[in-house]
Write a protein that holds these residues in place. Sequence first.
Motif, PDB file in Angstrom:
ATOM      1  N   ASP A   1      53.973  47.734 -29.241  1.00 41.92           N
ATOM      2  CA  ASP A   1      53.729  46.841 -28.115  1.00 41.92           C
ATOM      3  C   ASP A   1      52.435  46.049 -28.296  1.00 41.92           C
ATOM      4  O   ASP A   1      52.320  44.917 -27.793  1.00 41.92           O
ATOM      5  N   LYS A   2      51.483  46.636 -29.012  1.00 41.97           N
ATOM      6  CA  LYS A   2      50.202  45.974 -29.211  1.00 41.97           C
ATOM      7  C   LYS A   2      50.286  44.877 -30.271  1.00 41.97           C
ATOM      8  O   LYS A   2      49.752  43.777 -30.088  1.00 41.97           O
ATOM      9  N   TYR A   3      50.960  45.146 -31.386  1.00 43.47           N
ATOM     10  CA  TYR A   3      50.905  44.233 -32.535  1.00 43.47           C
ATOM     11  C   TYR A   3      52.205  43.471 -32.786  1.00 43.47           C
ATOM     12  O   TYR A   3      52.209  42.526 -33.567  1.00 43.47           O
ATOM     13  N   TYR A   4      53.311  43.874 -32.167  1.00 50.39           N
ATOM     14  CA  TYR A   4      54.565  43.149 -32.318  1.00 50.39           C
ATOM     15  C   TYR A   4      54.636  42.066 -31.246  1.00 50.39           C
ATOM     16  O   TYR A   4      55.313  42.216 -30.238  1.00 50.39           O
ATOM     17  N   LEU A   5      53.952  40.962 -31.482  1.00 48.46           N
ATOM     18  CA  LEU A   5      53.970  39.876 -30.519  1.00 48.46           C
ATOM     19  C   LEU A   5      55.293  39.115 -30.613  1.00 48.46           C
ATOM     20  O   LEU A   5      55.834  38.905 -31.705  1.00 48.46           O
ATOM     21  N   ARG A   6      55.780  38.677 -29.463  1.00 48.87           N
ATOM     22  CA  ARG A   6      57.099  38.046 -29.437  1.00 48.87           C
ATOM     23  C   ARG A   6      57.147  36.754 -30.230  1.00 48.87           C
ATOM     24  O   ARG A   6      58.121  36.464 -30.915  1.00 48.87           O
TER      25      ARG A   6
END
Length: 333
Positions: A124-129
């Motif tokens: 959730d922190k590093y997987y930006l949409r």
Amino acid sequence: MIDQGVTAALAAHDATRNGDDSHTSRTGVRRTERVARECTYQDFMKYQPVYFKGTKGVVELTQWFERMETVFHISNCFMDNQIKFSTCTLLADALTWWNSHVRIVGQDVVYAMTWTDLRKKMTDKYYLRNKIKKLKVKLWNLKVKGTDVTRYNQQFQDLALLCVRMFPEESEKVERYVGGLPDMIQGSVVASKPKAMQEATEMASELMDKKINTVVERHAENKRMFENTSRNNQNQQRQENKRQNTGRAYTAGSGDKKLYAGSKPLCPKCNYNHNGLCTPKCYKCNKFGHLGQNCRSFECVNPGSNQRGNGTGQGPTCFECGVRDTSRRTAQN
């Protein structure tokens, strides 16, 4: 009572021997009970887990996940220590983020997490949409550059790992992979009908290697043919030049006179090209412009002249130029 006491003693003895890794009382089979040794932090670091800084986005994070799970397996790391050991490999921005999270929720809470919980939180922190969307577009437009199928395989697998939801079925992933292959091998891979990614990548690599070897052999053959043709042309040119040089040498040696290139006719009498009558030549001095009877030279230049007297007392006459030698008459007088 005696029998019951003996039976109880034997049972207690068998239980003690089984716990000491010995033989059973009845079967005689050696029973071994292996207890897994707890993995320490030093044992964990011996397997060289990778570090994560959080500066390269989802690619770096995915590689960190894969390497960490491999180290968990081979080091026999217990679940209670997975969070403690894995978070020790965080550096730079990732370490700052983790320390902030620990201060907020507390150490007891964070170390009670499971590896699955940590994966979800870091995702959730590093997987930006927006980055995932760009990676999907890149994967969809990915193609082989030139003949480098090996690099294409690596890029495709990395992007497919990041975009897991893009291909729910293995067949869809294989279809997209084959679509990025060059035309020279794409038809053959489609004809083989691969069902898994490994089968498709192996087939594509093998076909590309054969194509490259064929091109290299063809290029070498064309080079040999070109060299042979060039060598033959040089030999022919060398022989032609040799023949021309030989002809020139023969022409130059056959006569010292140069060919006349003018328009005057060749005189059959003097063998020179001129118009009109021949220019008179003196047979006494071998000069043009006057006859022998008008020559003013005192001596005959024809050494081969046969001189003899004519009985007149006037001196011998040269049979070649027809001039009498008066010097001899003067001496007699």
